[in-house]
Motif scaffolding. Structure first.
Motif, PDB file in Angstrom:
ATOM      1  N   UNK A 319       0.837  -1.197   0.000  1.00 25.07           N
ATOM      2  CA  UNK A 319       0.000   0.000   0.000  1.00 25.07           C
ATOM      3  C   UNK A 319       0.873   1.248   0.000  1.00 25.07           C
ATOM      4  N   UNK A 320       0.266   2.368  -0.354  1.00 26.69           N
ATOM      5  CA  UNK A 320       0.972   3.648  -0.401  1.00 26.69           C
ATOM      6  C   UNK A 320       0.153   4.651  -1.185  1.00 26.69           C
ATOM      7  N   UNK A 321       0.795   5.759  -1.572  1.00 28.32           N
ATOM      8  CA  UNK A 321       0.086   6.750  -2.360  1.00 28.32           C
ATOM      9  C   UNK A 321       0.698   8.128  -2.257  1.00 28.32           C
ATOM     10  N   UNK A 322       0.082   9.046  -2.962  1.00 25.15           N
ATOM     11  CA  UNK A 322       0.514  10.440  -2.997  1.00 25.15           C
ATOM     12  C   UNK A 322      -0.664  11.329  -2.612  1.00 25.15           C
ATOM     13  N   UNK A 323      -0.518  12.643  -2.845  1.00 18.78           N
ATOM     14  CA  UNK A 323      -1.587  13.568  -2.518  1.00 18.78           C
ATOM     15  C   UNK A 323      -2.828  13.325  -3.363  1.00 18.78           C
ATOM     16  N   UNK A 324      -2.654  12.783  -4.565  1.00 23.24           N
ATOM     17  CA  UNK A 324      -3.757  12.624  -5.497  1.00 23.24           C
ATOM     18  C   UNK A 324      -4.239  11.182  -5.665  1.00 23.24           C
ATOM     19  N   UNK A 325      -3.415  10.213  -5.314  1.00 20.73           N
ATOM     20  CA  UNK A 325      -3.798   8.817  -5.525  1.00 20.73           C
ATOM     21  C   UNK A 325      -3.289   7.964  -4.379  1.00 20.73           C
ATOM     22  N   UNK A 326      -4.099   7.000  -3.954  1.00 19.60           N
ATOM     23  CA  UNK A 326      -3.695   6.020  -2.952  1.00 19.60           C
ATOM     24  C   UNK A 326      -4.074   4.633  -3.473  1.00 19.60           C
ATOM     25  N   UNK A 327      -3.353   3.629  -3.058  1.00 16.70           N
ATOM     26  CA  UNK A 327      -3.609   2.272  -3.534  1.00 16.70           C
ATOM     27  C   UNK A 327      -3.324   1.269  -2.425  1.00 16.70           C
ATOM     28  N   UNK A 328      -3.945   0.102  -2.554  1.00 14.24           N
ATOM     29  CA  UNK A 328      -3.720  -1.016  -1.641  1.00 14.24           C
ATOM     30  C   UNK A 328      -3.999  -2.304  -2.398  1.00 14.24           C
ATOM     31  N   UNK A 329      -3.072  -3.234  -2.360  1.00 17.28           N
ATOM     32  CA  UNK A 329      -3.241  -4.516  -3.043  1.00 17.28           C
ATOM     33  C   UNK A 329      -2.709  -5.630  -2.143  1.00 17.28           C
ATOM     34  N   UNK A 330      -3.253  -6.810  -2.322  1.00 18.61           N
ATOM     35  CA  UNK A 330      -2.844  -7.937  -1.487  1.00 18.61           C
ATOM     36  C   UNK A 330      -2.960  -9.240  -2.262  1.00 18.61           C
ATOM     37  N   UNK A 331      -2.153 -10.190  -1.872  1.00 16.24           N
ATOM     38  CA  UNK A 331      -2.190 -11.548  -2.401  1.00 16.24           C
ATOM     39  C   UNK A 331      -2.195 -12.489  -1.209  1.00 16.24           C
ATOM     40  N   UNK A 332      -3.189 -13.372  -1.149  1.00 16.06           N
ATOM     41  CA  UNK A 332      -3.325 -14.249   0.012  1.00 16.06           C
ATOM     42  C   UNK A 332      -3.546 -15.691  -0.427  1.00 16.06           C
ATOM     43  N   UNK A 333      -3.088 -16.590   0.452  1.00 18.68           N
ATOM     44  CA  UNK A 333      -3.258 -18.038   0.226  1.00 18.68           C
ATOM     45  C   UNK A 333      -3.664 -18.670   1.552  1.00 18.68           C
ATOM     46  N   UNK A 334      -4.706 -19.505   1.496  1.00 17.40           N
ATOM     47  CA  UNK A 334      -5.187 -20.175   2.694  1.00 17.40           C
ATOM     48  C   UNK A 334      -5.508 -21.634   2.383  1.00 17.40           C
ATOM     49  N   UNK A 335      -5.145 -22.522   3.305  1.00 14.24           N
ATOM     50  CA  UNK A 335      -5.462 -23.939   3.147  1.00 14.24           C
ATOM     51  C   UNK A 335      -5.740 -24.540   4.512  1.00 14.24           C
ATOM     52  N   UNK A 336      -6.792 -25.329   4.573  1.00 10.83           N
ATOM     53  CA  UNK A 336      -7.177 -25.993   5.814  1.00 10.83           C
ATOM     54  C   UNK A 336      -7.604 -27.419   5.503  1.00 10.83           C
ATOM     55  N   UNK A 337      -7.052 -28.374   6.229  1.00 10.92           N
ATOM     56  CA  UNK A 337      -7.458 -29.769   6.096  1.00 10.92           C
ATOM     57  C   UNK A 337      -8.424 -30.116   7.218  1.00 10.92           C
ATOM     58  N   UNK A 338      -9.388 -30.970   6.905  1.00 10.65           N
ATOM     59  CA  UNK A 338     -10.366 -31.386   7.896  1.00 10.65           C
ATOM     60  C   UNK A 338      -9.823 -32.456   8.819  1.00 10.65           C
ATOM     61  N   UNK A 339     -10.416 -32.551  10.000  1.00 11.11           N
ATOM     62  CA  UNK A 339      -9.996 -33.561  10.971  1.00 11.11           C
ATOM     63  C   UNK A 339     -10.751 -34.874  10.809  1.00 11.11           C
ATOM     64  N   UNK A 340     -11.789 -34.895   9.960  1.00  9.86           N
ATOM     65  CA  UNK A 340     -12.562 -36.111   9.709  1.00  9.86           C
ATOM     66  C   UNK A 340     -12.272 -36.594   8.297  1.00  9.86           C
TER      67      UNK A 340
END
Length: 395
Positions: A319-340
């Motif tokens: 994330x970041x930006x200037x007086x005229x523009x701001x931005x925010x970006x993200x990349x996420x990864x999630x994994x969950x295994x079941x117990x049954x």
């Protein structure tokens, strides 16, 4: 005596006239000495600009509101003092002392019960509406490390029932804000950055800045009949003016059942089957020798558990930006295994990318931007209410 009285009256009149001339001269001098003062209001926590802050000259009706970039301009004199206030921040009084430019940093303040809350098409004081709106901020989400956004409401907002349909990874939560209000579907209306959606499972909890729950009809009136079951307003993280910042949030853990049901082993099961047969006036299934040979048998409950099932989540935000523009970006990864189930039989995996930006044009009069989210998910597992192993195989 008459002459003395006239003399005193004349002197009093001259004194009043002289005082009026002095005050008028002082007022004219103060008016002449006024000069423009430009300034900026920021948050002391991160130096981000604070739009909408009230800046007033103390003891007068002169004042203004800061722009989208936190800037303001006022006509002041050297002896004036400025009063700066904004909801959620502590009020400050600053003396001008001949300055022509100033930067004021406001400290975070506790939320007062006299703050104004927007409800539908009107406003109410928060102390009169404190039970109608629940809030979960981003800090609570980061502390709990929930894999699903709707799971963060569990135990965080009073008066809201959040339960799971099953322990299957990726299964949605059942959220009830006003009980079972409509036939067939009692799910609330979800609003993500101003857009209505039917499900928020595609969101990563690390991208959420806050969640507001509108419980009663007055606070949710603006959304009409769609808000019959309540409204959950989700606000994602936005960019802020400043240098580019890169942050990482992640965790890794393992899951195991907290306890198991006290079931019978093979020997005890054979005895119970014989007793059931005798009570039904039938011959027993097993002889004494056969029951003694059964032993412990197979613990089928233990066999269906996936031991040390891993769960992990990783998010990188820029994330970041200037007086005229701001931005925010993200990349996420999630994994969950079941117990049954066997290893790999029950799991939920999600890859998400989010991009948000805002741009100001024409002296901050025009603002445009976008909120883009792409999610790729994969879910597989054991169906709810089905059997994957038959315990009667020992017969």
């Amino acid at each position: 005596m008459k002459n003395a009285y006239k003399t005193c009256s004349t002197r009093g009149l001259y004194s009043l006239l002289l005082l009026a001339l002095v005050l008028a001269g002082h007022s004219a001098t103060a008016q002449v000495n006024k000069h423009p003062l430009s300034g900026k209001i920021t948050a002391a926590k991160d130096n981000s600009p604070l739009p909408g802050a009230s800046v007033a000259v103390k003891g007068t009706t002169t004042g203004t509101i800061t722009s989208a970039t936190g800037d303001f301009t006022l006509q002041v004199s050297d002896a004036d003092s400025l009063e700066v206030s904004l909801i959620g921040f502590n009020r400050q009084t600053i003396a001008v002392k001949g300055r022509t430019s100033i930067t004021i940093a406001l400290e975070d303040g506790t939320t007062g019960l006299d703050e104004i809350v927007v409800v539908g098409y009107g406003t109410e004081k928060k102390r009169l509406n404190t039970g109608a709106i629940g809030r979960v901020n981003g800090a609570a989400l980061e502390e709990t490390h929930t894999l699903r956004v709707d799971q963060a409401l569990q135990g965080q907002t009073p008066g809201i029932q959040v339960t799971s349909n099953s322990a299957q990874p990726g299964e949605p939560m059942k959220v009830r804000i006003r009980g079972t209000g409509t036939i067939g579907n009692s799910d609330p209306l979800y609003i993500v950055d101003g857009m209505p959606v039917s499900d928020i499972s595609y969101l990563n909890s690390g991208d959420v800045a806050s969640m507001d729950v509108l419980k009663d009809a007055a606070s949710a009136a603006i959304y009409g009949a769609r808000a019959a079951n309540g409204v959950v307003i989700v606000t994602t993280k936005k960019g802020r003016k400043g240098n580019m910042q890169v942050s990482y949030d992640g965790f890794y853990g393992q899951q195991n059942p907290a306890r198991k049901l006290p079931l019978l082993d093979a020997h005890e099961y054979g005895i119970i089957m014989n007793e059931a047969a005798i009570n039904s006036n039938r011959a027993p299934y097993f002889s004494v020798e056969q029951i003694n040979q059964l032993g412990k048998g197979t613990d089928w409950q233990e066999a269906i558990f996936n031991k040390h099932a891993p769960t992990q989540s990783h998010t990188v935000n820029v994330s970041g930006g200037s007086e005229k523009s701001v931005y925010s970006s993200s990349l996420s990864y999630m994994k969950q295994e079941g117990t049954i189930g066997f290893k790999g039989q029950s799991q939920y995996e999600r890859l998400a990318f989010r991009l948000s930006s805002e741009h100001y044009m024409y002296k901050d009069v025009v603002k445009f931007g976008e909120n883009f989210t792409y999610t790729l998910s994969n879910k597989k597992g054991v169906g709810v209410g089905t059997s994957i192993i038959t315990p009667f195989a020992l017969l």
